[in-house]
Motif scaffolding. Sequence first.
Motif, PDB file in Angstrom:
ATOM      1  N   SER A   1       0.836  -1.203   0.000  1.00  0.00           N
ATOM      2  CA  SER A   1       0.000   0.000   0.000  1.00  0.00           C
ATOM      3  C   SER A   1       0.866   1.246   0.000  1.00  0.00           C
ATOM      4  CB  SER A   1      -0.897   0.025   1.238  1.00  0.00           C
ATOM      5  OG  SER A   1      -1.620  -1.165   1.325  1.00  0.00           O
ATOM      6  N   VAL A   2       1.979   1.183   0.713  1.00  0.00           N
ATOM      7  CA  VAL A   2       2.864   2.349   0.784  1.00  0.00           C
ATOM      8  C   VAL A   2       3.433   2.655  -0.607  1.00  0.00           C
ATOM      9  CG1 VAL A   2       5.040   3.219   1.740  1.00  0.00           C
ATOM     10  CG2 VAL A   2       3.390   2.052   3.231  1.00  0.00           C
ATOM     11  N   GLU A   3       3.807   1.595  -1.322  1.00  0.00           N
ATOM     12  CA  GLU A   3       4.318   1.816  -2.680  1.00  0.00           C
ATOM     13  C   GLU A   3       3.251   2.437  -3.575  1.00  0.00           C
ATOM     14  OE1 GLU A   3       7.508  -1.602  -3.762  1.00  0.00           O
ATOM     15  OE2 GLU A   3       5.599  -2.336  -2.973  1.00  0.00           O
ATOM     16  N   VAL A   4       2.035   1.941  -3.431  1.00  0.00           N
ATOM     17  CA  VAL A   4       0.921   2.480  -4.220  1.00  0.00           C
ATOM     18  C   VAL A   4       0.720   3.954  -3.875  1.00  0.00           C
ATOM     19  CG1 VAL A   4      -1.584   2.375  -4.594  1.00  0.00           C
ATOM     20  CG2 VAL A   4      -0.240   0.258  -4.502  1.00  0.00           C
ATOM     21  N   ALA A   5       0.680   4.238  -2.574  1.00  0.00           N
ATOM     22  CA  ALA A   5       0.457   5.612  -2.137  1.00  0.00           C
ATOM     23  C   ALA A   5       1.554   6.523  -2.671  1.00  0.00           C
ATOM     24  CB  ALA A   5       0.398   5.672  -0.612  1.00  0.00           C
ATOM     25  N   ARG A   6       2.812   6.058  -2.561  1.00  0.00           N
ATOM     26  CA  ARG A   6       3.943   6.865  -3.045  1.00  0.00           C
ATOM     27  C   ARG A   6       3.830   7.134  -4.534  1.00  0.00           C
ATOM     28  NH1 ARG A   6       7.914   4.820   0.835  1.00  0.00           N
ATOM     29  NH2 ARG A   6       7.938   6.496   2.405  1.00  0.00           N
ATOM     30  N   ALA A   7       3.438   6.108  -5.295  1.00  0.00           N
ATOM     31  CA  ALA A   7       3.331   6.261  -6.751  1.00  0.00           C
ATOM     32  C   ALA A   7       2.334   7.369  -7.098  1.00  0.00           C
ATOM     33  CB  ALA A   7       2.914   4.944  -7.384  1.00  0.00           C
ATOM     34  N   PHE A   8       1.184   7.317  -6.448  1.00  0.00           N
ATOM     35  CA  PHE A   8       0.168   8.324  -6.773  1.00  0.00           C
ATOM     36  C   PHE A   8       0.568   9.705  -6.257  1.00  0.00           C
ATOM     37  CE2 PHE A   8      -2.381   4.521  -7.577  1.00  0.00           C
ATOM     38  CZ  PHE A   8      -3.010   4.877  -8.767  1.00  0.00           C
ATOM     39  N   LEU A   9       1.189   9.746  -5.067  1.00  0.00           N
ATOM     40  CA  LEU A   9       1.641  11.048  -4.548  1.00  0.00           C
ATOM     41  C   LEU A   9       2.686  11.658  -5.480  1.00  0.00           C
ATOM     42  CD1 LEU A   9       1.849  10.179  -0.725  1.00  0.00           C
ATOM     43  CD2 LEU A   9       0.287  11.843  -1.770  1.00  0.00           C
ATOM     44  N   ASP A  10       3.570  10.811  -6.026  1.00  0.00           N
ATOM     45  CA  ASP A  10       4.576  11.301  -6.979  1.00  0.00           C
ATOM     46  C   ASP A  10       3.898  11.858  -8.230  1.00  0.00           C
ATOM     47  OD1 ASP A  10       6.561  10.599  -5.278  1.00  0.00           O
ATOM     48  OD2 ASP A  10       7.179   8.771  -6.345  1.00  0.00           O
ATOM     49  N   ARG A  11       2.906  11.133  -8.686  1.00  0.00           N
ATOM     50  CA  ARG A  11       2.173  11.558  -9.885  1.00  0.00           C
ATOM     51  C   ARG A  11       1.514  12.934  -9.643  1.00  0.00           C
ATOM     52  NH1 ARG A  11       1.472  11.191 -15.375  1.00  0.00           N
ATOM     53  NH2 ARG A  11      -0.703  11.506 -15.923  1.00  0.00           N
ATOM     54  N   ILE A  12       0.912  13.080  -8.457  1.00  0.00           N
ATOM     55  CA  ILE A  12       0.287  14.364  -8.110  1.00  0.00           C
ATOM     56  C   ILE A  12       1.342  15.471  -8.139  1.00  0.00           C
ATOM     57  CG2 ILE A  12      -0.846  15.676  -6.247  1.00  0.00           C
ATOM     58  CD1 ILE A  12      -2.054  12.909  -5.336  1.00  0.00           C
ATOM     59  N   ASP A  13       2.466  15.166  -7.524  1.00  0.00           N
ATOM     60  CA  ASP A  13       3.568  16.106  -7.433  1.00  0.00           C
ATOM     61  C   ASP A  13       4.030  16.536  -8.819  1.00  0.00           C
ATOM     62  OD1 ASP A  13       4.989  17.379  -5.470  1.00  0.00           O
ATOM     63  OD2 ASP A  13       6.776  16.127  -5.831  1.00  0.00           O
ATOM     64  N   GLU A  14       4.037  15.563  -9.690  1.00  0.00           N
ATOM     65  CA  GLU A  14       4.570  15.765 -11.038  1.00  0.00           C
ATOM     66  C   GLU A  14       3.623  16.592 -11.913  1.00  0.00           C
ATOM     67  OE1 GLU A  14       5.013  12.676 -14.748  1.00  0.00           O
ATOM     68  OE2 GLU A  14       5.229  11.881 -12.713  1.00  0.00           O
ATOM     69  N   ILE A  15       2.326  16.297 -11.863  1.00  0.00           N
ATOM     70  CA  ILE A  15       1.465  16.918 -12.871  1.00  0.00           C
ATOM     71  C   ILE A  15       0.369  17.836 -12.327  1.00  0.00           C
ATOM     72  CG2 ILE A  15       1.797  15.102 -14.610  1.00  0.00           C
ATOM     73  CD1 ILE A  15      -1.328  14.572 -13.677  1.00  0.00           C
ATOM     74  N   ASP A  16       0.177  17.884 -11.005  1.00  0.00           N
ATOM     75  CA  ASP A  16      -1.005  18.645 -10.569  1.00  0.00           C
ATOM     76  C   ASP A  16      -0.899  20.141 -10.858  1.00  0.00           C
ATOM     77  OD1 ASP A  16      -3.690  18.218  -9.498  1.00  0.00           O
ATOM     78  OD2 ASP A  16      -3.044  19.730  -8.042  1.00  0.00           O
ATOM     79  N   SER A  17       0.313  20.641 -10.950  1.00  0.00           N
ATOM     80  CA  SER A  17       0.443  22.074 -11.253  1.00  0.00           C
ATOM     81  C   SER A  17      -0.182  22.388 -12.617  1.00  0.00           C
ATOM     82  CB  SER A  17       1.911  22.484 -11.224  1.00  0.00           C
ATOM     83  OG  SER A  17       2.626  21.685 -12.134  1.00  0.00           O
ATOM     84  N   LYS A  18      -0.264  21.374 -13.483  1.00  0.00           N
ATOM     85  CA  LYS A  18      -0.877  21.589 -14.796  1.00  0.00           C
ATOM     86  C   LYS A  18      -2.405  21.622 -14.736  1.00  0.00           C
ATOM     87  CE  LYS A  18       2.707  19.272 -17.511  1.00  0.00           C
ATOM     88  NZ  LYS A  18       2.982  18.025 -18.230  1.00  0.00           N
ATOM     89  N   ILE A  19      -2.973  20.801 -13.877  1.00  0.00           N
ATOM     90  CA  ILE A  19      -4.447  20.692 -13.914  1.00  0.00           C
ATOM     91  C   ILE A  19      -5.132  21.269 -12.672  1.00  0.00           C
ATOM     92  CG2 ILE A  19      -4.473  18.761 -15.536  1.00  0.00           C
ATOM     93  CD1 ILE A  19      -5.031  16.906 -13.134  1.00  0.00           C
ATOM     94  N   ASN A  20      -4.389  21.471 -11.581  1.00  0.00           N
ATOM     95  CA  ASN A  20      -4.948  22.115 -10.379  1.00  0.00           C
ATOM     96  C   ASN A  20      -6.141  21.341  -9.795  1.00  0.00           C
ATOM     97  OD1 ASN A  20      -4.906  24.150  -8.425  1.00  0.00           O
ATOM     98  ND2 ASN A  20      -6.456  25.371  -9.508  1.00  0.00           N
ATOM     99  N   ALA A  21      -6.020  20.023  -9.794  1.00  0.00           N
ATOM    100  CA  ALA A  21      -7.128  19.210  -9.285  1.00  0.00           C
ATOM    101  C   ALA A  21      -7.146  19.156  -7.760  1.00  0.00           C
ATOM    102  CB  ALA A  21      -7.042  17.790  -9.847  1.00  0.00           C
ATOM    103  N   PHE A  22      -5.975  19.280  -7.129  1.00  0.00           N
ATOM    104  CA  PHE A  22      -5.910  19.151  -5.669  1.00  0.00           C
ATOM    105  C   PHE A  22      -5.885  20.509  -4.974  1.00  0.00           C
ATOM    106  CE2 PHE A  22      -4.975  14.823  -6.587  1.00  0.00           C
ATOM    107  CZ  PHE A  22      -5.300  14.118  -5.444  1.00  0.00           C
ATOM    108  N   LEU A  23      -6.695  20.644  -3.927  1.00  0.00           N
ATOM    109  CA  LEU A  23      -6.638  21.839  -3.086  1.00  0.00           C
ATOM    110  C   LEU A  23      -5.725  21.597  -1.891  1.00  0.00           C
ATOM    111  CD1 LEU A  23     -10.372  22.968  -3.065  1.00  0.00           C
ATOM    112  CD2 LEU A  23      -8.463  23.962  -4.345  1.00  0.00           C
ATOM    113  N   THR A  24      -5.707  20.372  -1.427  1.00  0.00           N
ATOM    114  CA  THR A  24      -4.859  20.010  -0.293  1.00  0.00           C
ATOM    115  C   THR A  24      -4.319  18.608  -0.560  1.00  0.00           C
ATOM    116  OG1 THR A  24      -6.339  21.217   1.180  1.00  0.00           O
ATOM    117  CG2 THR A  24      -4.761  19.744   2.223  1.00  0.00           C
ATOM    118  N   VAL A  25      -3.003  18.445  -0.481  1.00  0.00           N
ATOM    119  CA  VAL A  25      -2.422  17.109  -0.603  1.00  0.00           C
ATOM    120  C   VAL A  25      -2.036  16.660   0.798  1.00  0.00           C
ATOM    121  CG1 VAL A  25      -0.565  15.717  -1.578  1.00  0.00           C
ATOM    122  CG2 VAL A  25      -1.604  17.549  -2.941  1.00  0.00           C
ATOM    123  N   THR A  26      -2.530  15.504   1.207  1.00  0.00           N
ATOM    124  CA  THR A  26      -2.276  15.022   2.569  1.00  0.00           C
ATOM    125  C   THR A  26      -1.342  13.821   2.510  1.00  0.00           C
ATOM    126  OG1 THR A  26      -4.337  13.770   2.387  1.00  0.00           O
ATOM    127  CG2 THR A  26      -4.450  15.858   3.541  1.00  0.00           C
TER     128      THR A  26
END
Lengths: 485, 97, 480
Positions: free
Chosen positions: A24-49
């Motif tokens: 689960s930790v690997e899964v969580a890290r993968a998605f958190l990395d993805r957010i880190d990488e691309i969210d500045s382009k789409i602005n989908a997250f207001l808060t990353v926890t």
Amino acid sequence: MSSELTLKKGHELRALLDGGEVSSVEVARAFLDRIDEIDSKINAFLTVTADLALEQAEAADKRIREGRVKPLTGIPVGLKDLLVTKGVRTTCASRILENFIPPYDGTVVAKLREAGAVFPGKLNMDEFAMGSSNENSAFGPVKNPWDLERVPGGSSGGSAASVAACEVPLALGSDTGGSIREPASFCGIVGVKPTYGRVSRYGLIAFASSLDQIGPMTRDVKDAALVLDAICGHDPKDSTSIMKEATDFAGALSGDIKGVRIGVPKEYFVEGLDPEIERAVKDAIAKLEELGAEVKEVSLPHTEYAVAVYYLLATAEASSNLARFDSVRYTTRVDGSDLIDTYKKTRAAGFGEEVKRRIMLGTYALSAGYYDAYYRRAQRVRTLIARDFAEAFKEVDVICSPTVASVAFKHGEKTSDPLEMYLSDIFTIPLNLAGLPGLSLPCGFSGEGMPIGLQMMAGPFREEVLLKTAYAFEEATDFSRVPGL
Amino acid sequence: MKISKEEVEHVASLARLEFSPAEIETFASQLSSILEYVEKLGELDLAGVEPTAHVHEIVNAFRDDVVTPGLTNEEALMNAPYPEDGCYRVAKVIEGE
Amino acid sequence: MKWELVVGLEVHAQLLTDTKIFCGCSTSFGAPPNTHVCPVCLGLPGALPVLNRKVVDFAIKVGLATNCTVARMSRFARKNYFYPDLPKGYQISQFELPILEHGYLGVLDDGGAPKDIGITRIHMEEDAGKLVHPETPGADYSHVDLNRACVPLLEIVSEPDIRSTGEALQYVKKLREILVYLGVCDGNMNEGSMRIDANISVRPEGQEEFGTRAEIKNVNSFKSLEQAIIYEQNRQIDLIEDGGKVVQETRLFDADRGITLGMRSKEEAHDYRYFPDPDLLPLVIEDEWVEAARDTLPELPDAKRSRFRSQYSLPDHDADLLCQSIDMADFFEEIVTLHDDPKAASNWIMGYVLRDMSKDELHSVKDAPITPSHIAGMLDLIKAGVISSKIAKDVFDAMWATGKEAKVIVEEKGLTQISDTSEIEGIVDEVLAANPDEVAGYRGGKTKLMGFFVGQVMKASRGKANPGLVNQLLKSKLEG
């Protein structure tokens, strides 16, 4: 591995986690990395926890080791930022709640925690769920991952964009007049609006209480069924939630739709419908017929009144629901010359333009002398719209239509004319007024490569036939794709 | 249905909202066009049609009269803009409502 | 010109449930501010109300006791207004479809003739919180405490049938008595458990049309109600006779000065924008529920009073006093089952029990240090001649102070009455011997001196001598 993991759907991750191939930790890290990488382009997250997600992921791994696994254990789920989450900033994409940290969990959030799900963060939306383009967020618009020039739809725009962009495998949205289905359609994913009362509203920050429902937004139908199984059920804290036995929607996805009766409402195929969309939807209906369904035309004669009814009832309820934001117990306060002035200044500064417009409309519709002409009349027409569906569902099991009359439009295209924006919800609103379940799933692409959504609707508590039909279509086609961001 | 600037101001006051004169103008025109649109509901013959307040015909949801744990004072005040002495501090209220 | 007074009353009664009307927070008084709160009663975003079934039970009972019709279907509505003690910006109340309608209570008009005061409606609603104004001089702020927010209330609205202060007082007293009898409200007006708003107008006698009314708020005792009505009636009559006009407005009663005052702020006219609350379902009450509630109704005050008059041959005054609360009426009846002398029991309650309850500020006789068996035991001793009525008063005080039974006190203190003729005769002889002048005076015709001799004998016996024997012996010695 990391980027590959984010391409997986929820049920695929389930298999990997259960097989011990990933943690689960690997899964969580993968998605958190993805957010880190691309969210500045789409602005989908207001808060990353991230911290919370990793902590939950560790707990999920422990549960998996101990064999106490539920379908969502260890799987990331993005939460629309109107779901009250204990200890996590919950803003409704509004300045007025910019620093609000709830001291309690809503029921759905509590159920997901209980199931061992992982929360990577809170998702952008139209402020207080009021909008169809996600341009009404106080914290900036969300971009459509298929074309950053375009809107993702609203109000659950962050939920739709984050799933489409593989920032999360699963997300929750809420649907008051199409706020799950429209963005699902615009972003090429699956979005389900359950029957009113199926999912608890406790902890859903209300827009229009008699219409709001929480629902799943996912990359395929199976995931939607899994999430729905996890969040639905009677809640003693929500008087309007309905007593029903436990569901197994995921287990009912047989792929067999022989004999399912499909209705095609003539009022939904009218002038103004984009010809590309009409073709895609008609092709989809033909496909369902090919798969064994029986297709016939039905009529929902009061469809043209739905938008008017909706904008009176929803705004009236909203004007009351949003009265609590008065800067006494929470919310940012702007001091005025006296108490009333403080109220006015706080609310003027805290609410965005669309929210204020709807509070104004709703206050007007309820005010002395207008109640019968507007509010009560709208409630009576609501009765007629619900009757239309009741009649139609005597003849058919599922009604199919376009979700929206167009594909995702460009940012700024409709912001100058609120009424035009409201009318874009014409195909999704009637279902909320009737309290019925519906979903949107991908059924094609426009010439410009934008996804097209097929809407399916069913009678009260008939999510099973809805999901079954959608699943059969999905299995037989190939429209579930990932945008090349 | 045209809505006047005075009506917009009155409604704004009921809703505890404050607008600039320009915003009042804009709202008057936007609300007028929305209200004009909803006039179409007047076309329908609604004789004998009951209003729908709840979409499902369910009634009677109760809880038992049993105390359940609530929030601590700290939790209750954690988001307050002006907590003081365990309470929410507000500007003094002038008598009347 | 002769004027007629027209009054309608709105009474808010706080219900004695353990928890609030829409959440599980405790309703108990006196907790530190904002500690009996939860997401629901704080009006936090996302929280939803769920109705406390007991509130409905209580409302049905009140409806039955006030001759109301119980609505098969009723609904909750939102009353929208902004105020810092109202967390959601709306109060959940009932508007178009209240739970109870069309009731009445009987009173006597000023001429003594029976008349009914109509009850228009009774509905359930949530209370607001409390605004505390700090003592700090010049403080321009308030503190909001939401412990009371969401506490259940019944609002009981009368018809404008009341024509005098006497009728108004009877109506409210009757209502209060019923609520207390039913155990649904403690009736403590000074603690705000019952709050009254009075709609008051005047019209020329004989005129059918009502005059313009003023709504008087903050009337929180019987005395205030009487003062407020009289003051407001005179104010309105003076105003009209001086050529003025009564304006429809809300006025506050100032209990310190006994006057009503117009409110300072000139807010826009109220527009509460009521609409059905989408968060709560319609409330449907089937006949079975009403009948079940009817079965649990206690004997109501009017019926009990009339039974006390006939069954125990008590005067109206006694029956009225004893029946003011169920606890007292039960206390009385229990004494009578143990010692069958209703009038004696009633006398002791009215004379001494009520006196000491008021001295000790007890609301209920259940909180008193003595029980019916104490009184019955004491009455037994009087009847058996063991103690005199005079000694019994001391015994009563001792019972109240110690909680011991009468018999125990009489034994411990040696208060047993002396009925032994030879012992009393000795005392009589001593008294006569010590007062030769008075003896001569008596024998010379000053028979009024008998009282003096009795007093001396009783004093010498420390009150224990049987007064009948004392009289008899004195008479025979002085005259024989």
